[in-house]
Design a protein around this motif. Sequence first.
Motif, PDB file in Angstrom:
ATOM      1  N   ASP A  27      52.758  44.756  30.331  1.00  0.00           N
ATOM      2  CA  ASP A  27      51.309  44.934  30.494  1.00  0.00           C
ATOM      3  C   ASP A  27      50.830  44.480  31.874  1.00  0.00           C
ATOM      4  O   ASP A  27      49.826  44.994  32.382  1.00  0.00           O
ATOM      5  CB  ASP A  27      50.548  44.172  29.406  1.00  0.00           C
ATOM      6  N   ALA A  28      51.527  43.508  32.461  1.00  0.00           N
ATOM      7  CA  ALA A  28      51.128  43.014  33.781  1.00  0.00           C
ATOM      8  C   ALA A  28      51.285  44.090  34.849  1.00  0.00           C
ATOM      9  O   ALA A  28      50.647  44.023  35.909  1.00  0.00           O
ATOM     10  CB  ALA A  28      51.952  41.787  34.155  1.00  0.00           C
ATOM     11  N   PHE A  29      52.111  45.092  34.566  1.00  0.00           N
ATOM     12  CA  PHE A  29      52.393  46.145  35.545  1.00  0.00           C
ATOM     13  C   PHE A  29      51.661  47.448  35.226  1.00  0.00           C
ATOM     14  O   PHE A  29      51.643  48.364  36.041  1.00  0.00           O
ATOM     15  CB  PHE A  29      53.898  46.390  35.613  1.00  0.00           C
TER      16      PHE A  29
ATOM     17  N   TYR B 194      49.254  47.237  48.176  1.00  0.00           N
ATOM     18  CA  TYR B 194      49.756  47.211  46.807  1.00  0.00           C
ATOM     19  C   TYR B 194      49.117  46.106  45.964  1.00  0.00           C
ATOM     20  O   TYR B 194      48.771  45.041  46.475  1.00  0.00           O
ATOM     21  CB  TYR B 194      51.278  47.019  46.819  1.00  0.00           C
ATOM     22  N   ASP B 195      49.015  46.384  44.654  1.00  0.00           N
ATOM     23  CA  ASP B 195      48.529  45.388  43.703  1.00  0.00           C
ATOM     24  C   ASP B 195      49.563  44.295  43.465  1.00  0.00           C
ATOM     25  O   ASP B 195      49.227  43.120  43.314  1.00  0.00           O
ATOM     26  CB  ASP B 195      48.205  46.057  42.354  1.00  0.00           C
ATOM     27  N   ILE B 196      50.829  44.712  43.384  1.00  0.00           N
ATOM     28  CA  ILE B 196      51.927  43.785  43.106  1.00  0.00           C
ATOM     29  C   ILE B 196      53.055  44.041  44.093  1.00  0.00           C
ATOM     30  O   ILE B 196      53.476  45.185  44.294  1.00  0.00           O
ATOM     31  CB  ILE B 196      52.473  43.956  41.667  1.00  0.00           C
ATOM     32  N   ILE B 197      53.545  42.980  44.704  1.00  0.00           N
ATOM     33  CA  ILE B 197      54.771  43.016  45.498  1.00  0.00           C
ATOM     34  C   ILE B 197      55.752  42.049  44.843  1.00  0.00           C
ATOM     35  O   ILE B 197      55.361  40.962  44.412  1.00  0.00           O
ATOM     36  CB  ILE B 197      54.529  42.605  46.960  1.00  0.00           C
ATOM     37  N   PHE B 198      57.005  42.433  44.736  1.00  0.00           N
ATOM     38  CA  PHE B 198      57.979  41.536  44.121  1.00  0.00           C
ATOM     39  C   PHE B 198      59.360  41.733  44.736  1.00  0.00           C
ATOM     40  O   PHE B 198      59.633  42.719  45.420  1.00  0.00           O
ATOM     41  CB  PHE B 198      58.030  41.737  42.596  1.00  0.00           C
TER      42      PHE B 198
ATOM     43  N   ASN C 157      41.823  33.242  39.479  1.00  0.00           N
ATOM     44  CA  ASN C 157      43.287  33.280  39.567  1.00  0.00           C
ATOM     45  C   ASN C 157      43.836  34.092  38.405  1.00  0.00           C
ATOM     46  O   ASN C 157      43.786  33.667  37.253  1.00  0.00           O
ATOM     47  CB  ASN C 157      43.849  31.847  39.523  1.00  0.00           C
ATOM     48  N   ASN C 158      44.365  35.284  38.710  1.00  0.00           N
ATOM     49  CA  ASN C 158      44.853  36.173  37.662  1.00  0.00           C
ATOM     50  C   ASN C 158      46.370  36.209  37.595  1.00  0.00           C
ATOM     51  O   ASN C 158      46.957  37.214  37.219  1.00  0.00           O
ATOM     52  CB  ASN C 158      44.312  37.592  37.871  1.00  0.00           C
ATOM     53  N   HIS C 159      47.004  35.088  37.958  1.00  0.00           N
ATOM     54  CA  HIS C 159      48.445  35.012  37.825  1.00  0.00           C
ATOM     55  C   HIS C 159      48.871  35.232  36.361  1.00  0.00           C
ATOM     56  O   HIS C 159      48.267  34.699  35.446  1.00  0.00           O
ATOM     57  CB  HIS C 159      48.960  33.617  38.236  1.00  0.00           C
TER      58      HIS C 159
END
Length: 272
Positions: A78-80, A174-178, A266-268
């Motif tokens: 769901d986080a993605f 990007y919203d997410i980098i990993f 903080n939406n970690h």
Amino acid sequence: MLNGREKNGQLNINWKEYALGADKFKRKTVGFGKYDKREKEYEKELFIREMSIIQGGIGCAIWDAAIIMSRWIFKHQDAFSGQKCLELGSGVGLTGILAAHFCQSITLTDYLPPLLENLKYNVDLNSRKDTVDMDDDEEIRVNNRMIELKEKVDVKYLNWDEIDSITVSEDEKYDIIFGSELTYSLLSVDNLIKVIQKYLKNDGIFYEILSDDRDGVSYFLEQMQEKKFISKIVPVDQQYLGSYGTKQREETYKFYSFKLDNGQPNNHIDMI
């Protein structure tokens, strides 16, 4: 040294195991979720072609950290959901290809041409085919479990050492980098941070998994704090550990997440 991204110390890799020789490949199946004993398959299975270290450097194979990060992503789908993602140091693409099943779109990046070619191969390998051998029940079954990944996945060249010459528009962020084990050398830290700063949205999140043994970790944390990033660091939970099927020695890993201190909530996602 590979563009400033070597390890200052022992990686504890069985190099002979991965010295397959040029143009030699090995295919692995990696499973996620529940295992169906009757069907003899996992809830989700990915097929990954590993390559020779002669051609792919340390990105030639699946490492423990990538498996751990992939297991975390599978549990936190769901986080993605609906997110535009970027994977740094994709290697053979295990983690990025898995994330592609849950996010809106993803860009897989590395810098060696053979790695980029192999990434495209692995994306195709895990993408639903338009035509299959209708007399091969196994091929039909496997293909029916796949999705059309190629519409969601882009494979691009990205050399961190060239980041100062790259211009990134807001639409390209990007919203997410990993990534997995990106911060393993002091030599790579400064340019890695520049990459994150350029490509991450103002409210985006950067996720990484690192072994405690890596040389650049403390400096990376110090520099990220100076750049006004808020961090969360947690030991990797036992549920993500073990049964890797690799030749690495046992190591202690932590999950790291970072977002800019911009006054927003903080939406970690807790990496547990």
